[in-house]
Design an enzyme around this catalytic site. Structure first.
Site, PDB file in Angstrom:
ATOM      1  N   ASN A 129       7.889   1.556   9.508  1.00 17.05           N
ATOM      2  CA  ASN A 129       9.108   0.889   9.039  1.00 17.05           C
ATOM      3  C   ASN A 129      10.127   1.944   8.621  1.00 17.05           C
ATOM      4  OD1 ASN A 129       8.747   1.528   6.116  1.00 17.05           O
ATOM      5  ND2 ASN A 129       6.882   0.329   6.455  1.00 17.05           N
ATOM      6  N   LYS A 188      -2.978   9.034  25.480  1.00 15.64           N
ATOM      7  CA  LYS A 188      -1.715   8.283  25.545  1.00 15.64           C
ATOM      8  C   LYS A 188      -1.826   7.108  26.530  1.00 15.64           C
ATOM      9  CE  LYS A 188       3.126   8.837  26.667  1.00 15.64           C
ATOM     10  NZ  LYS A 188       4.077   9.583  27.465  1.00 15.64           N
ATOM     11  N   LYS A 230       4.868 -13.216  -5.773  1.00 15.08           N
ATOM     12  CA  LYS A 230       4.075 -12.000  -5.502  1.00 15.08           C
ATOM     13  C   LYS A 230       3.599 -11.376  -6.808  1.00 15.08           C
ATOM     14  CE  LYS A 230       5.723 -10.145  -1.211  1.00 15.08           C
ATOM     15  NZ  LYS A 230       6.693  -9.343  -0.509  1.00 15.08           N
TER      16      LYS A 230
HETATM   17  O1  PMT Z   1      12.071   4.453   0.822  1.00 18.71           O
HETATM   18  P1  PMT Z   1      13.520   4.016   0.772  1.00 18.71           P
HETATM   19  O2  PMT Z   1      14.241   4.233   2.070  1.00 18.71           O
HETATM   20  O3  PMT Z   1      14.239   4.583  -0.422  1.00 18.71           O
HETATM   21  O4  PMT Z   1      13.524   2.414   0.568  1.00 18.71           O
HETATM   22  C1  PMT Z   1      12.996   1.868  -0.608  1.00 18.71           C
HETATM   23  C2  PMT Z   1      12.228   0.566  -0.321  1.00 18.71           C
HETATM   24  C3  PMT Z   1      13.171  -0.448   0.231  1.00 18.71           C
HETATM   25  C4  PMT Z   1      11.087   0.825   0.668  1.00 18.71           C
HETATM   26  C5  PMT Z   1      11.608   0.107  -1.686  1.00 18.71           C
HETATM   27  O5  PMT Z   1      12.672  -0.166  -2.561  1.00 18.71           O
HETATM   28  C6  PMT Z   1      10.737  -1.127  -1.522  1.00 18.71           C
HETATM   29  O6  PMT Z   1      11.199  -2.236  -1.587  1.00 18.71           O
HETATM   30  N1  PMT Z   1       9.428  -0.937  -1.313  1.00 18.71           N
HETATM   31  C7  PMT Z   1       8.422  -1.999  -1.093  1.00 18.71           C
HETATM   32  C8  PMT Z   1       8.679  -2.649   0.240  1.00 18.71           C
HETATM   33  C9  PMT Z   1       7.552  -3.613   0.569  1.00 18.71           C
HETATM   34  O7  PMT Z   1       6.611  -3.203   1.203  1.00 18.71           O
HETATM   35  O8  PMT Z   1       7.659  -4.789   0.061  1.00 18.71           O
HETATM   36  P2  PMT Z   1       6.556  -5.958   0.262  1.00 18.71           P
HETATM   37  O9  PMT Z   1       7.233  -7.138  -0.259  1.00 18.71           O
HETATM   38  O10 PMT Z   1       6.054  -5.951   1.658  1.00 18.71           O
HETATM   39  O11 PMT Z   1       5.352  -5.504  -0.668  1.00 18.71           O
HETATM   40  C10 PMT Z   1       5.245  -5.899  -2.026  1.00 18.71           C
HETATM   41  C11 PMT Z   1       4.490  -4.883  -2.838  1.00 18.71           C
HETATM   42  O12 PMT Z   1       3.142  -4.798  -2.354  1.00 18.71           O
HETATM   43  C12 PMT Z   1       5.046  -3.480  -2.771  1.00 18.71           C
HETATM   44  O13 PMT Z   1       4.964  -2.921  -4.069  1.00 18.71           O
HETATM   45  C13 PMT Z   1       4.123  -2.757  -1.803  1.00 18.71           C
HETATM   46  O14 PMT Z   1       4.000  -1.351  -2.111  1.00 18.71           O
HETATM   47  C14 PMT Z   1       2.794  -3.480  -2.039  1.00 18.71           C
HETATM   48  N2  PMT Z   1       1.930  -3.550  -0.854  1.00 18.71           N
HETATM   49  C15 PMT Z   1       2.348  -4.195   0.275  1.00 18.71           C
HETATM   50  C16 PMT Z   1       1.476  -4.319   1.348  1.00 18.71           C
HETATM   51  C17 PMT Z   1       0.177  -3.767   1.274  1.00 18.71           C
HETATM   52  N3  PMT Z   1      -0.669  -3.859   2.293  1.00 18.71           N
HETATM   53  N4  PMT Z   1      -0.216  -3.135   0.142  1.00 18.71           N
HETATM   54  C18 PMT Z   1       0.631  -3.025  -0.914  1.00 18.71           C
HETATM   55  O15 PMT Z   1       0.269  -2.447  -1.945  1.00 18.71           O
END
Ligand code: PMT
Length: 403
Positions: free
Chosen positions: A208, A287, A335
């Site tokens: 991403n 590949k 969440k």
């Molecule tokens: O890195 P930058 O370019 O500065 O951008 C920052 C950001 C936009 C990436 C950051 O601000 C942000 O929002 N990060 C979390 C993005 C995300 O994965 O959101 P989510 O809604 O999918 O996940 C929710 C939470 O669960 C997050 O804290 C994530 O770290 C955690 N997660 C998600 C999936 C997973 N398999 N394990 C996790 O721990």
């Protein structure tokens, strides 16, 4: 970050003295009030007029000592400084301070100050590694003087080795760190940042747009505020901040394993990483060749790291991020509750300048009671600072760190 801070910059006579002009600009850009004192030799390398123009303040040199009330002024500089920075610092000034010699305006003022003194050595590598210089540095370190070590590279004298003045960004960061109140001292803060990469052959992966900027800003800010920081990061092009334990990972599974290794010792966990929810079910050894028609990748679920931490967190403070394109507040709050977080930081992607890649972000911070605080667009460093204020409050309420 340095608004209202008085910095006294002492410049001594080395070829790196020209870099003090850039350093002065960097301090002024951060809104610091900069006063410069130059040793007599420094004035051979760069003119006082340059520093006076850049700092906007009179520059003090030994030549002033015959003309006016410099004696009172240097004492007043020593007393009003929030920090004293010596850059570049020669072997001579380091030796003088270590020996308690005060025989010119600069060394006298350093001797008279009670402010923290940050010494940034720059000299020929044989001088720097000379055991007398090293003994002086060690003595001053033991006495509480701070140092930013010189880096390795080609030196002005034509030799290679350690002795180049540290990068100005490192010096600036150290000044900000020294001047930031240490209200998170004692906390062990674990931060994840950046994207994960989920490969399906040796040259391709699913990922991403996360740049790591938001997570690294948390690491920098928590370190400045005195926490011991572990930063676990997916691949980014951002330089790892100094003074933190840095763990590089690539996939979600690697990130999960690294996080779990550090959970026990943490008092605060901040999950900023954009973790891929799915990974390719298989990885080709070589590949994958292009063939006619469609190409399908079967995906399987990655571990949900934050959900796993939520189950075992005890009284640790757990902060997550939410990246949603619809129903931001409702989805973020769901969440937070489902994964047992204490706070969730929801990116307001509708605001230009927010989210992936930018240096700025606009967020809302939601707690378990459903209270929502809206922050305007601000630098990611300031977002981190504001969220850490909330984290600090929760730590205080829980008596963290435990004695
Ligand atoms: O890195 P930058 O370019 O500065 O951008 C920052 C950001 C936009 C990436 C950051 O601000 C942000 O929002 N990060 C979390 C993005 C995300 O994965 O959101 P989510 O809604 O999918 O996940 C929710 C939470 O669960 C997050 O804290 C994530 O770290 C955690 N997660 C998600 C999936 C997973 N398999 N394990 C996790 O721990």
């Amino acid at each position: 970050m340095l608004e209202g801070k008085k910095i006294v910059l002492g410049i001594t006579g080395g070829i790196a003295a020209y870099k003090s002009a850039e350093l002065t600009r960097a301090f002024v850009k951060q809104r610091a009030d900069v006063s410069v004192i130059m040793s007599r030799n420094a004035t051979e390398f760069i003119t006082p007029l340059t520093l006076q123009t850049l700092s906007g303040n009179p520059v003090y040199t030994d030549t002033f000592s015959l003309t006016g009330d410099w004696e009172m002024e240097h004492i007043s500089l020593a007393e009003t400084a929030h920090i004293f920075v010596l850059a570049p610092a020669t072997a001579n000034i380091i030796g003088k301070i270590a020996s308690g010699i005060a025989d010119d305006l600069l060394s006298t003022t350093v001797m008279a100050t009670k402010a923290p003194v940050l010494i940034c050595p720059a000299m020929n590598t044989n001088m720097y590694t000379n055991s007398l210089v090293q003994a002086n540095i060690q003595k001053l370190s033991n006495l509480g003087y701070c140092f930013v070590d010189p880096t390795c590279g080609e030196l002005a004298c034509g030799t290679e080795g350690q002795g180049r003045l540290a990068p100005l960004d490192n010096i600036l960061e150290e000044v900000i760190t020294i001047l930031t109140p240490k209200d998170l001292r004692g906390q062990n803060v674990l931060i994840t940042a950046g994207p994960t990469r989920e490969p399906f052959d040796p040259v391709r992966f699913i990922s991403n747009y996360s740049s790591g900027k938001m997570g690294y800003a948390f690491a920098i800010m928590a370190k400045r505020r005195g926490a011991a920081v572990t930063l676990i990061s997916g691949p980014t092009s951002v330089t790892a901040p100094s003074g933190v334990t840095f763990v590089a990972v690539s996939s979600a599974v690697e990130m999960r394993d690294a996080v779990m290794k550090h959970v026990d010792e943490s008092t605060v966990i901040i999950k900023v990483a954009a973790v891929a929810d799915y990974r390719p079910a298989s990885m080709a050894d070589s590949k994958i060749k292009k063939e006619k028609g469609e190409f399908t990748i079967t995906l399987e679920q990655n571990p949900d790291i934050i959900a796993e931490i939520g189950k075992i967190k005890g009284d640790r403070v757990l902060v997550g991020f939410a990246m949603e394109t619809e129903d931001l507040l409702k989805n973020a709050y769901n969440k937070l509750m489902a994964k047992n977080m204490d706070l969730i930081v929801a990116n307001d992607l509708s605001r230009p300048g927010s989210g992936f890649q930018y240096d700025t972000n606009s967020v809302r911070v939601i707690d378990r009671s459903g209270d929502v605080r809206k922050f305007p667009l601000m630098s990611k460093i300031n977002v981190a600072d504001r969220v850490l204020d909330r984290v600090k409050k929760l730590c205080d309420e829980r008596g963290l760190p435990r004695p």
